[in-house]
Every structure is written in structure tokens, then in C-alpha cells.
Design an enzyme around this catalytic site. Structure first.
Site, PDB file in Angstrom:
ATOM      1  N   ASN A  51      -1.794  -7.505  -7.978  1.00  0.00           N
ATOM      2  CA  ASN A  51      -1.845  -8.574  -6.984  1.00  0.00           C
ATOM      3  C   ASN A  51      -1.409  -9.920  -7.561  1.00  0.00           C
ATOM      4  OD1 ASN A  51      -2.607  -6.984  -4.840  1.00  0.00           O
ATOM      5  ND2 ASN A  51      -4.784  -7.454  -4.999  1.00  0.00           N
ATOM      6  N   HIS A 139     -10.760  -7.855   6.561  1.00  0.00           N
ATOM      7  CA  HIS A 139     -11.211  -7.450   5.229  1.00  0.00           C
ATOM      8  C   HIS A 139     -12.725  -7.304   5.171  1.00  0.00           C
ATOM      9  CE1 HIS A 139     -11.934  -7.910   0.835  1.00  0.00           C
ATOM     10  NE2 HIS A 139     -10.798  -7.241   0.761  1.00  0.00           N
ATOM     11  N   GLU A 182      -6.591 -12.427   9.704  1.00  0.00           N
ATOM     12  CA  GLU A 182      -5.830 -12.627   8.466  1.00  0.00           C
ATOM     13  C   GLU A 182      -4.386 -12.958   8.792  1.00  0.00           C
ATOM     14  OE1 GLU A 182      -6.493  -9.580   5.453  1.00  0.00           O
ATOM     15  OE2 GLU A 182      -8.244  -8.852   6.573  1.00  0.00           O
ATOM     16  N   SER A 186      -3.415  -6.487   3.904  1.00  0.00           N
ATOM     17  CA  SER A 186      -2.990  -6.050   2.579  1.00  0.00           C
ATOM     18  C   SER A 186      -2.665  -4.580   2.449  1.00  0.00           C
ATOM     19  CB  SER A 186      -4.074  -6.405   1.555  1.00  0.00           C
ATOM     20  OG  SER A 186      -5.285  -5.722   1.846  1.00  0.00           O
ATOM     21  N   ASP A 211      -7.781 -15.992   7.119  1.00  0.00           N
ATOM     22  CA  ASP A 211      -7.755 -15.517   5.733  1.00  0.00           C
ATOM     23  C   ASP A 211      -6.286 -15.432   5.313  1.00  0.00           C
ATOM     24  OD1 ASP A 211      -7.379 -13.587   3.632  1.00  0.00           O
ATOM     25  OD2 ASP A 211      -9.429 -12.904   3.900  1.00  0.00           O
ATOM     26  N   HIS A 214      -3.385 -13.092   1.055  1.00  0.00           N
ATOM     27  CA  HIS A 214      -2.149 -12.404   0.681  1.00  0.00           C
ATOM     28  C   HIS A 214      -0.911 -13.182   1.101  1.00  0.00           C
ATOM     29  CE1 HIS A 214      -4.067  -8.723  -0.797  1.00  0.00           C
ATOM     30  NE2 HIS A 214      -4.954  -8.930   0.162  1.00  0.00           N
ATOM     31  N   LYS A 245      -4.259 -14.126  -6.559  1.00  0.00           N
ATOM     32  CA  LYS A 245      -3.110 -13.295  -6.218  1.00  0.00           C
ATOM     33  C   LYS A 245      -1.831 -14.089  -6.471  1.00  0.00           C
ATOM     34  CE  LYS A 245      -5.671 -10.209  -3.173  1.00  0.00           C
ATOM     35  NZ  LYS A 245      -7.032 -10.621  -3.537  1.00  0.00           N
TER      36      LYS A 245
END
Length: 401
Positions: A51, A139, A182, A186, A211, A214, A245
Site C-alpha cells: 500500500n 471499510h 469512501e 480498496s 474516507d 486510498h 499509503k
């Protein structure tokens, strides 16, 4: 109760179904990422599931900032932020993150998991009558925050603004509401329709909680994420991100209004009772954020190598999920085969990619999740695809048309 027998039986069942997880003892070599020494097999491998999406964990400016801060300030923070753990490095990083997202303030946490858990849990628990609207694919850290809050939760279909509108329309108009979603998901790599979700939330006077873990570092002109790329940062109540990440270090954060961040700082037990990030980590993260706000090169090369990997997989007929992000999931669909392919790639070809099995993904969708970085060469991609193609045939798996 025979406790040890219970533990062993549960572990045996997990192994039998192919979902037992193992650690790989990898020694990252600064300056040589994506190479790492795998102590389990005693040789160097190429890592394909990190990541550290841009390789910023070994960037000279990031490493130098951490080294300088350790020499000046030592290894630890010395306590929680409220007691003795706040340093100039923490303050500067929070200001930088606020500026990155166009918000009044930022607040650091020890991890992205904690920032989600503590923020959502505190907001939903302490606002009287609050109702949470959660995307179906959110998540675990977000879900844990909702569960901890004990606030009523309604799940809307994944990335479906129309379904969100329907659910919100059935709720009391005067109730406080948080819509949580998000940017980049992911496991499948799909990207949320942020503008549409904001439209619906604004229509129903709901807070928005995004969120971006990523997305930060990877998207947008300054690396602020998909919300910057799509021009909706100003419409989001809370933007949550990670430093672990795209920025290559560790820690989590939120960005929002000064009052909201101060509220979380003052009421969230996950913040109040956690030791602060070491100043050296904050200094390294600050260097990484500042670099990626100015430099486009890492993002450009990253997208190029992701596209190259996808093209080569297509040419070999290796099935991967189509998505607009940097995450390349190759679906196997069976936990035993998924682990077997992972082990053979490692043992024969020096390719390290961990199998992704239940409960991270639904049963029957087990996969290998590849993350190309700017530091994977074209030769690395050729080696990976050749090794995967050979192994795919050995396991008699179907190819894509």
C-alpha cells in the site's frame, strides 16, 4: 470450558477452509523498493501488494526528515497529545493537511482505522437522535465506529445515489444525519460518484463523511484525493485520510471545520487516550505531503505503470476487475487455489502477492490484489505477467476472452 482446545479447533477450521492468514517476514531495503528480502524463503523478492503506492516510504526527502527529527527529538512523543505529546511537528502537519484539503483544521490520529472509528463513533454517539447512512461496501473501521456509537444505521446500495436518496427520504427530516462513504474502494478498486452523493446529502441536510485513504497522494492536482480531482472538497463535512499509503509513513487524520476538529479532539476517547505519533513520523509525513503537493511525477508514473500492467494482463487473457483506479484485482474465486497461486508465485518466481480471502472479500471472490507503483519497471511487469500466466495455466483456471 477447555479454552485452548477451543482456540486450536477454531484455527484448524480456518486453515481447512483456506482462510488462515500468515505473516511474511519482509525486510524492506531503503532505496530498492519494490525489492525486499523475504526471510521465510531466504532470498530477495519483488513486492506486488504494498500500500506504499508511490514508494514514498523510501523517498530521500522523507527519510532525511525522519532521520533529522529522530536525532533532534528522540524516538517517541512522550505521551498523549493532551499531556505531553504535542510537538511543533504535529502542529505543522495538521496545518498542512488542513491546507491540502481546503479546510480550516486537521487532527492527527495514530492510524486511519482509529481516525474512522473515533470520529464516526463520537459524532454519531453524541449528536442527539443522529442517524448514520452507510455505503454497503464501507471499510471495517467505519462500521466499527458506527457500531460503537449505537446510533441507528441504514445501509444504502454501493455507490448508488438514488438508493441513498430513497433511504434518506424515509427518515425524519429534522434528525441529524451522517452519510459515510469512501472515494476509492480498496478491494474492487471502484470510485464513488462523489458529486452525486453530495447532491443527495445536501438535499436532505445531512453531513458528509468521506474516507479518502486510498485516494490521498494519488489523485488531484496536489494529491488531495478524488475529492480534489472531482472538485467537491468544499462540499464534504469531514475528509478522513491516512499517512500510511500514498504518503508512505503511518498515521491517520481528519480535516474539517475548526469547531468540528476541536470537538473530536475534546470528546473522542480514541484520540484523548492514545499516545501521539512520534515527532519523527510526523516530520516524515509532512515532508511527504509537501513533496506530493508540488510534484506530479510520481502520480504520472504511477498511472502509466498501472495502465501497462492492465494492458499486459489483457494481452495474456488474465481476468482482472475493470475499474478506474490504481487497484488491479485478479479474481481467482477459490481460497485454496488463491493461496496456492500466491505460494507458487513466491517460491518459483520471487513474486510476492498475498491472497485476499474472506472476510476481507465475500466468499467466492477470492483474489490477488496487485498494486503497481512508479518504481516497478517495465521489466518487473513483464516478469510478473509471465509468471502469473504460467501459474494460471498450471492451476487450470479460465482465461478472459
Amino acid at each position: 470450558m477447555r479454552y485452548e482446545t477451543f482456540f486450536r479447533d477454531q484455527l484448524a477450521a480456518l486453515k481447512a477452509e483456506g482462510n488462515y492468514r500468515t505473516f511474511a517476514e519482509l525486510e524492506r531495503i531503503s532505496g530498492r523498493f519494490p525489492r525486499a528480502f523475504h526471510h521465510g524463503i531466504g532470498r530477495e523478492v519483488t513486492v506486488w501488494c504494498s500500500n506504499d503506492y508511490l514508494g514514498m516510504g523510501q523517498h530521500p526527502a522523507v527519510v532525511a526528515a525522519m532521520r533529522d527529527a529522530v536525532e533532534k527529538h528522540g524516538a517517541g512523543a512522550g505521551g498523549t497529545r493532551n499531556i505531553s505529546g504535542t510537538s511543533p511537528q504535529h502542529v505543522a502537519l495538521e496545518r498542512e493537511l488542513a491546507a491540502l484539503h481546503g479546510k480550516e483544521a486537521g487532527l492527527l490520529f495514530t492510524s486511519g482505522y482509529m481516525s474512522n472509528w473515533a470520529t464516526i463513533g463520537t459524532l454519531a454517539a453524541r449528536m442527539p437522535g443522529c442517524i448514520v447512512l452507510s455505503d454497503a461496501a464501507n471499510h471495517a473501521s467505519m462500521i466499527e465506529g458506527m457500531r460503537h456509537s449505537r446510533a441507528p444505521k441504514h445501509v444504502f446500495r454501493h455507490n448508488d445515489a438514488a438508493d441513498l436518496d430513497r433511504v434518506l427520504g424515509e427518515l425524519p427530516a429534522d434528525a441529524p444525519k451522517i452519510v459515510a462513504f469512501e472515494s476509492v474502494y480498496s478491494m474492487d478498486g471502484d470510485i464513488a460518484p462523489l458529486s452525486d452523493l453530495c447532491d443527495v446529502a445536501e438535499k436532505h441536510d445531512a453531513m458528509t463523511y468521506l474516507d479518502e485513504v486510498h485516494g490521498v497522494g494519488l489523485y488531484g492536482p496536489t494529491g488531495a484525493g478524488v475529492s480534489e480531482r472531482d472538485g467537491v472538497q468544499h462540499r464534504l463535512t469531514v475528509i478522513e485520510g491516512t499517512l500510511a499509503k500514498g504518503y508512505g509513513t503511518v498515521g491517520g487524520y481528519i480535516a474539517g471545520s475548526a469547531a468540528l476538529c476541536d470537538y473530536i479532539r475534546s470528546f473522542a476517547s480514541g484520540f484523548i487516550f492514545s499516545s501521539a505519533l512520534p515527532p519523527a513520523v510526523a516530520a516524515a509525513a509532512l515532508a511527504s505531503v509537501r513533496h506530493l503537493r508540488e510534484s506530479q511525477e510520481e502520480r504520472r508514473l504511477h498511472q502509466r505503470q498501472v495502465a501497462t500492467l492492465r494492458r499486459r494482463l489483457d494481452e495474456e487473457g488474465l481476468p482482472h476487475l475493470r475499474n478506474p483506479s490504481h487497484i488491479v484485482p485478479v479474481i481467482v474465486g477459490d481460497p485454496i487455489r488463491c493461496r496456492g497461486i500466491s505460494e507458487r508465485l513466491l517460491d518459483r518466481h520471487g513474486v510476492y502477492v498475498q491472497p485476499i480471502n474472506y472476510p476481507t472479500v465475500p466468499r467466492g471472490t477470492e483474489r490477488l490484489r496487485f498494486t503497481a507503483t512508479p518504481l516497478h519497471s517495465d521489466e518487473d511487469i513483464e516478469h510478473l505477467v509471465s509468471a502469473l500466466s504460467e501459474t494460471w495455466s498450471e492451476f487450470s483456471l479460465a482465461r478472459a476472452a
